[in-house]
Design an enzyme around this catalytic site. Structure first.
Site, PDB file in Angstrom:
ATOM      1  N   HIS A  37      34.580  48.585  37.950  1.00 28.74           N
ATOM      2  CA  HIS A  37      34.129  47.246  37.549  1.00 28.74           C
ATOM      3  C   HIS A  37      35.013  46.180  38.196  1.00 28.74           C
ATOM      4  O   HIS A  37      34.518  45.210  38.791  1.00 28.74           O
ATOM      5  CB  HIS A  37      34.180  47.147  36.015  1.00 28.74           C
ATOM      6  CG  HIS A  37      33.844  45.803  35.465  1.00 28.74           C
ATOM      7  ND1 HIS A  37      32.683  45.559  34.737  1.00 28.74           N
ATOM      8  CD2 HIS A  37      34.507  44.622  35.483  1.00 28.74           C
ATOM      9  CE1 HIS A  37      32.660  44.303  34.359  1.00 28.74           C
ATOM     10  NE2 HIS A  37      33.755  43.711  34.798  1.00 28.74           N
ATOM     11  N   GLU A  38      36.332  46.339  38.072  1.00 32.63           N
ATOM     12  CA  GLU A  38      37.256  45.339  38.622  1.00 32.63           C
ATOM     13  C   GLU A  38      37.265  45.373  40.150  1.00 32.63           C
ATOM     14  O   GLU A  38      37.377  44.324  40.800  1.00 32.63           O
ATOM     15  CB  GLU A  38      38.664  45.569  38.074  1.00 32.63           C
ATOM     16  CG  GLU A  38      38.780  45.399  36.561  1.00 32.63           C
ATOM     17  CD  GLU A  38      38.325  44.032  36.083  1.00 32.63           C
ATOM     18  OE1 GLU A  38      38.492  43.045  36.829  1.00 32.63           O
ATOM     19  OE2 GLU A  38      37.790  43.945  34.960  1.00 32.63           O
ATOM     20  N   HIS A  41      34.498  43.253  41.447  1.00 36.91           N
ATOM     21  CA  HIS A  41      34.883  41.844  41.502  1.00 36.91           C
ATOM     22  C   HIS A  41      35.706  41.560  42.756  1.00 36.91           C
ATOM     23  O   HIS A  41      35.436  40.610  43.500  1.00 36.91           O
ATOM     24  CB  HIS A  41      35.734  41.472  40.274  1.00 36.91           C
ATOM     25  CG  HIS A  41      34.981  41.403  38.987  1.00 36.91           C
ATOM     26  ND1 HIS A  41      33.765  40.767  38.855  1.00 36.91           N
ATOM     27  CD2 HIS A  41      35.309  41.852  37.744  1.00 36.91           C
ATOM     28  CE1 HIS A  41      33.357  40.847  37.598  1.00 36.91           C
ATOM     29  NE2 HIS A  41      34.276  41.502  36.909  1.00 36.91           N
TER      30      HIS A  41
END
Length: 232
Positions: A37-38, A41
């Protein structure tokens, strides 16, 4: 997680296999999916012009670069948690608001992709081996996948709530004037506390569950497409 364990103890029908299956699913999410998820980003921010994320060590899938100990503990105990947010400088984007929105939404999309990957494993197991009794290895594998999939969808929907510092707020800010954005950032802690109060009393359960079901239905349909020739 914690509710499953407590309910099992309270009712006298604790299924340790189911608890282990959920713990394993949560560990996979903590050590693989939250970093994914990170990373999503960071990777998107880098593509859009913020090259500094690589120097910050966040353009990596290494769990040690992303795990927040408190967020990981909450994930284990309560089934929701967080990783260390990726520092992003929107001034490096051609359009700061739009760049932040695109960067932010890629995190929840990463969770949905992870859920879709789980469904692509889940469907052939069910289709080609049939239904497993719950208290068997096969049954626990199915429970692991079911919890993993639903947890990923839940994390995606939770992060899309348009309240800072959640990802959905960055999408909302595209449509708000700068003064309104500054107001949200100034009082974001109060908004976040208010969000958890609403979650605790159950006000948001219905809309969150509805959105989660719509996403789950859609990706379930997508995941089932390769196996349609084998059905019926």
């Amino acid at each position: 997680m914690l509710s499953l364990l407590l309910n099992g103890i309270r009712n006298g029908n604790l299924d340790f296999g189911a608890v282990i299956a959920e713990i394993l699913a949560v560990l996979v999410i903590i050590f693989l999916i939250l970093p994914f998820h990170e990373w999503a980003h960071a990777f998107t921010a880098s593509l859009l012009g913020d090259k500094a994320v690589k120097g910050r060590g966040r353009l990596s899938l290494n769990p040690l670069s992303h795990i927040d100990p408190m967020g990981a503990l909450c994930m284990l105990l309560f089934g929701f948690g967080w990783a260390k947010p990726v520092p992003i400088d929107p001034r490096n984007f051609k359009n700061p608001k739009v760049g932040m929105a695109i960067t932010a939404i890629m995190g929840p999309i990463a969770n949905i992709v992870a859920a879709l990957a789980g469904l692509l494993i889940y469907y052939p197991i069910i289709l080609f081996t049939g239904a497993f009794p719950l208290s068997t290895i096969g049954g626990y594998v199915v429970q692991f996948l079911s919890f993993y999939i639903s947890c990923n969808v839940g994390l995606a929907v939770f992060n899309l709530i348009p309240i800072p510092p959640l990802d959905g707020s960055k999408v909302l800010f595209v449509f708000l004037p700068d003064k309104a954005v500054e107001f949200f950032y100034r009082y974001q802690m109060y908004f976040f506390i208010g969000l958890f109060v609403l979650l605790y009393v159950g006000v948001l359960n219905t809309p969150i569950n509805w959105v989660s079901n719509q996403i789950l239905n859609f990706i379930s349909w997508l995941a089932s497409l390769p196996y349609m020739p084998f059905v019926g």
